[in-house]
Design an enzyme around this catalytic site. Structure first.
Site, short mmCIF file in Angstrom:
data_model
loop_
_atom_site.label_atom_id
_atom_site.label_comp_id
_atom_site.label_asym_id
_atom_site.label_seq_id
_atom_site.Cartn_x
_atom_site.Cartn_y
_atom_site.Cartn_z
N ARG A 64 0.81 -1.23 0.00
CA ARG A 64 0.00 0.00 0.00
C ARG A 64 0.84 1.27 0.00
O ARG A 64 0.38 2.32 0.45
CB ARG A 64 -0.96 0.03 1.18
CG ARG A 64 -1.98 -1.11 1.17
CD ARG A 64 -3.15 -0.84 2.10
NE ARG A 64 -4.05 -1.97 2.12
CZ ARG A 64 -3.97 -3.00 2.98
NH1 ARG A 64 -3.02 -3.00 3.89
NH2 ARG A 64 -4.85 -3.98 2.92
N LYS A 79 2.96 11.02 -11.73
CA LYS A 79 1.99 10.23 -12.49
C LYS A 79 2.61 8.87 -12.79
O LYS A 79 3.62 8.78 -13.49
CB LYS A 79 1.61 10.94 -13.80
CG LYS A 79 0.50 11.96 -13.62
CD LYS A 79 0.25 12.79 -14.85
CE LYS A 79 -0.68 12.14 -15.85
NZ LYS A 79 -1.12 13.12 -16.89
N GLU A 93 9.18 17.47 -26.05
CA GLU A 93 8.38 17.76 -24.84
C GLU A 93 8.86 19.06 -24.19
O GLU A 93 8.07 19.80 -23.60
CB GLU A 93 8.46 16.60 -23.83
CG GLU A 93 7.79 15.31 -24.27
CD GLU A 93 6.28 15.26 -23.98
OE1 GLU A 93 5.70 16.25 -23.49
OE2 GLU A 93 5.68 14.21 -24.27
N LYS A 147 7.62 22.38 -15.31
CA LYS A 147 6.83 21.21 -14.94
C LYS A 147 6.57 21.21 -13.43
O LYS A 147 5.45 20.97 -12.97
CB LYS A 147 7.59 19.94 -15.36
CG LYS A 147 6.95 18.63 -14.91
CD LYS A 147 5.72 18.27 -15.73
CE LYS A 147 5.02 17.03 -15.21
NZ LYS A 147 5.50 15.78 -15.78
N GLU A 199 -4.07 16.85 -11.55
CA GLU A 199 -4.54 17.12 -12.90
C GLU A 199 -6.04 17.37 -12.96
O GLU A 199 -6.76 16.82 -13.79
CB GLU A 199 -4.13 15.97 -13.85
CG GLU A 199 -4.18 16.41 -15.30
CD GLU A 199 -3.54 15.40 -16.26
OE1 GLU A 199 -2.43 14.95 -15.99
OE2 GLU A 199 -4.18 15.09 -17.27
N ARG A 231 -2.93 21.44 -14.90
CA ARG A 231 -1.95 20.44 -15.33
C ARG A 231 -2.33 19.79 -16.66
O ARG A 231 -1.48 19.26 -17.37
CB ARG A 231 -1.78 19.37 -14.23
CG ARG A 231 -0.66 18.38 -14.50
CD ARG A 231 -0.28 17.55 -13.29
NE ARG A 231 0.69 16.53 -13.64
CZ ARG A 231 1.23 15.68 -12.78
NH1 ARG A 231 0.89 15.72 -11.50
NH2 ARG A 231 2.12 14.78 -13.18
N ASN A 263 -0.94 18.33 -21.62
CA ASN A 263 -1.36 17.39 -22.66
C ASN A 263 -1.34 18.02 -24.04
O ASN A 263 -1.70 17.38 -25.03
CB ASN A 263 -2.75 16.84 -22.36
CG ASN A 263 -2.72 15.91 -21.16
OD1 ASN A 263 -1.76 15.18 -20.96
ND2 ASN A 263 -3.77 15.97 -20.34
N HIS A 322 -0.66 16.09 -27.25
CA HIS A 322 -0.84 14.67 -26.98
C HIS A 322 -2.14 14.09 -27.53
O HIS A 322 -2.21 12.90 -27.80
CB HIS A 322 -0.77 14.39 -25.47
CG HIS A 322 0.62 14.46 -24.93
ND1 HIS A 322 1.35 15.64 -24.92
CD2 HIS A 322 1.44 13.52 -24.41
CE1 HIS A 322 2.55 15.41 -24.39
NE2 HIS A 322 2.63 14.13 -24.07
N HIS A 379 -0.67 11.25 -29.42
CA HIS A 379 -0.77 9.96 -28.72
C HIS A 379 -1.48 8.92 -29.61
O HIS A 379 -1.07 7.76 -29.70
CB HIS A 379 -1.58 10.21 -27.45
CG HIS A 379 -1.31 9.22 -26.38
ND1 HIS A 379 -1.46 9.52 -25.06
CD2 HIS A 379 -0.91 7.94 -26.44
CE1 HIS A 379 -1.16 8.46 -24.34
NE2 HIS A 379 -0.82 7.49 -25.15
N HIS A 413 7.40 8.49 -28.82
CA HIS A 413 6.37 9.33 -28.21
C HIS A 413 6.60 10.82 -28.51
O HIS A 413 5.71 11.52 -28.98
CB HIS A 413 6.36 9.08 -26.70
CG HIS A 413 5.38 9.91 -25.95
ND1 HIS A 413 4.01 9.75 -26.06
CD2 HIS A 413 5.56 10.96 -25.10
CE1 HIS A 413 3.40 10.63 -25.29
NE2 HIS A 413 4.32 11.38 -24.69
#
Lengths: 338, 338
Positions: free
Chosen positions: B114, B136, B178, B212, B222, B226, B230, B233, B237, B250
């Site tokens: 956990r 993330k 990026e 960032k 997010e 945030r 994207n 993307h 993506h 990517h």
């Protein structure tokens, strides 16, 4: 109707307790939101239908009853189904069932799209008094129980004692062992309730939940005081795992497991009496070597020993690092109550 | 040496940036703690040996390089290995590698017992400027990227630009896409750095990380701002997913994906020029229907549309709900830069 709040800053949530609460559950839900019910195939259709009737388009995902469903396979299958339903980050899961359902559904909610809401509707005594409150979610990895999980608090907990009407009496007794545990560790009056000629089980359940709530508030991530709730589990859990599933229920093993760690003979006698009155079994015939082997591999094992909980008198629990040899001694000599 | 702090209350952590930082990493570690390095089999032995030499008994768990390892199978195998090593709640993982390693190791740390600590040591430009900061973590479920994950912040991020010396130039360019994204969305001076005759790539990386960091501080989960990250993307993506793995990286797809959503012709021209100077490919030959199909199933899909990020001029991003038909129109008509 009783309402309590688990106060955890932005993770706070209410617990509602009421007979027939599920019959008007919709009052508590957001009619503009999607809910997906997660339930195993063992829960009576009656309760699934009742809850799903309270939700517009209430989808239900079922899985096979039993601890074996706390697996990556079942977890991945359910997650795929959630994606197929195009569930979004704003939607909400409902765990309708016992501890396995709550653990599995809670962990699904913790991980789906990095976390969505879920609601607990526990349908066993065990999950009502213990696992539905506190946000401990997990699945098993191989033989290692709860190795993979998260602390992920529910958005609300709904407890309707009516659901216990369809529960096997053996399941009820096993669940009450966890409530008894709360009494031994924290509250003599709760223990005394068990000793009455006609115990008020509604009161026992509610009081246990309230105690659980307080502990979770004090120590959400089980860094300290929350560990006291593991009273009875150190050996109990290992005994449970040493038998084929269903031979003994979790609560039955916890009930017996507590006796090893009660250091007052008088109290031990009282507890044994209550266990007997609840028809909880003695488990004298366990495979001692198998129990030791399991304990060795248990996830809580630390180099040097295990944090075990001892109770010297009611309401006075203590965490003591206990080495493996000492535990083996306990296992070799099951508690005898004179 | 540069040190920044991501301020997230009890989840705050430092980011250290320094050439040859890995050669004295041990100064930052706790010599009384166990660390397990998670790395794929593609990262040069040199870096694994360097990091593991800084850790007493530094165990290393390897997995197969590539996005395919962000699977339940690899995840479960690694978790089992952690349990076999008897890793406890007090121990710490080290993600040594690119984005896949960070995502996978971070999610392992989020779930093992956990939640335990982990450290990010990103070894690609992409992971340095983007994925190593912000917590993330995720694995994929079938074709659905990052469907199963957690927000789980690292304990520290260590960035040693020296590790880029063994990186394929194509990987470097893809990662810089990026960084360029950060410039377009937030900071004209960063964009201008790319346009210099000799861009200072150390400065570009450091500035991107700082941007960032700020965004993560403002919106850890997010919920709002945030999402601006994207940018590029949404379609990028989907294009990436429509090709066999490794056909396009990517960052390459994000680079191209940005052009669809720049609404100022002058800026679009500047960005296209920079992409060209970085040797980033144009990707004109994608399978339009496959891209649309992927987009339909993308986890971010919402009923009614997708939150897409548009930039009208540098530093002025905007989130606009964009319906599927509009996106299909974009896909049918790849951006042409005059």
């Amino acid at each position: 109707m009783s309402k309590m709040v688990v106060s955890l800053n932005e993770n706070s949530y209410p617990i509602y307790i009421e007979h027939h609460l599920l019959s008007h559950l919709s009052e508590y839900l957001d009619s503009n939101r999607r809910y997906v019910i997660i339930a195993d195939d063992g829960i009576p259709r009656k309760w699934v239908d009742l809850v799903s009737s309270q939700i517009p388009d209430g989808e239900v995902l079922r899985f096979a009853q039993g601890e074996a469903s706390k697996s990556f396979d079942t977890f991945a299958a359910l997650m795929t189904q959630l994606a197929e339903l195009k569930l979004t980050r704003k939607d909400c899961l409902i765990a309708l069932g016992g501890g396995v359902t709550g653990d599995l559904c809670g962990f699904l909610a913790a991980c789906y799209m990095r976390g969505i809401d879920y609601i607990q509707i526990p349908t066993t005594v065990l999950s009502q008094v213990d696992s539905s409150v506190g946000g401990k979610t997990a699945i098993d990895v191989g033989t290692m129980k709860n190795l993979c999980g998260a602390f992920w608090q529910p958005e609300a907990v709904f407890i309707d004692p009516e659901v216990l009407s369809t529960l096997d009496p053996r399941q009820i007794s096993a669940g009450l062992a966890e409530a008894l545990k709360m009494g031994i560790v924290f509250d003599e009056s709760l223990l005394e309730e068990f000793e009455k000629e006609k115990p008020d089980f509604d009161r026992i359940i509610e009081r246990s939940i309230d105690l659980k709530r307080q502990i979770v508030q004090e120590d959400e991530k089980e860094g300290g005081r929350r560990k006291l709730l593991n009273f009875g589990h150190t050996i109990g859990h290992a005994i449970e795992a040493s038998f084929p599933e269903h031979d003994y229920l979790h609560g039955e093993c916890v009930g017996m497991g507590m006796l090893y760690f009660i250091e007052d003979e008088e109290l031990k006698k009282r507890v044994a009496g209550i266990l007997k009155s609840l028809n909880l079994p003695e488990i004298p015939d366990y495979d001692k070597e198998a129990v030791k082997e399991y304990m060795k591999h248990d996830k809580k094992s630390l180099v040097g020993g295990i944090d075990a909980i001892y109770v010297s008198r009611i309401g006075h629990p203590e965490i003591r690092m206990t080495d493996f040899d000492t535990l083996c001694g306990f296992i070799d000599n099951p508690p005898i109550v004179k």
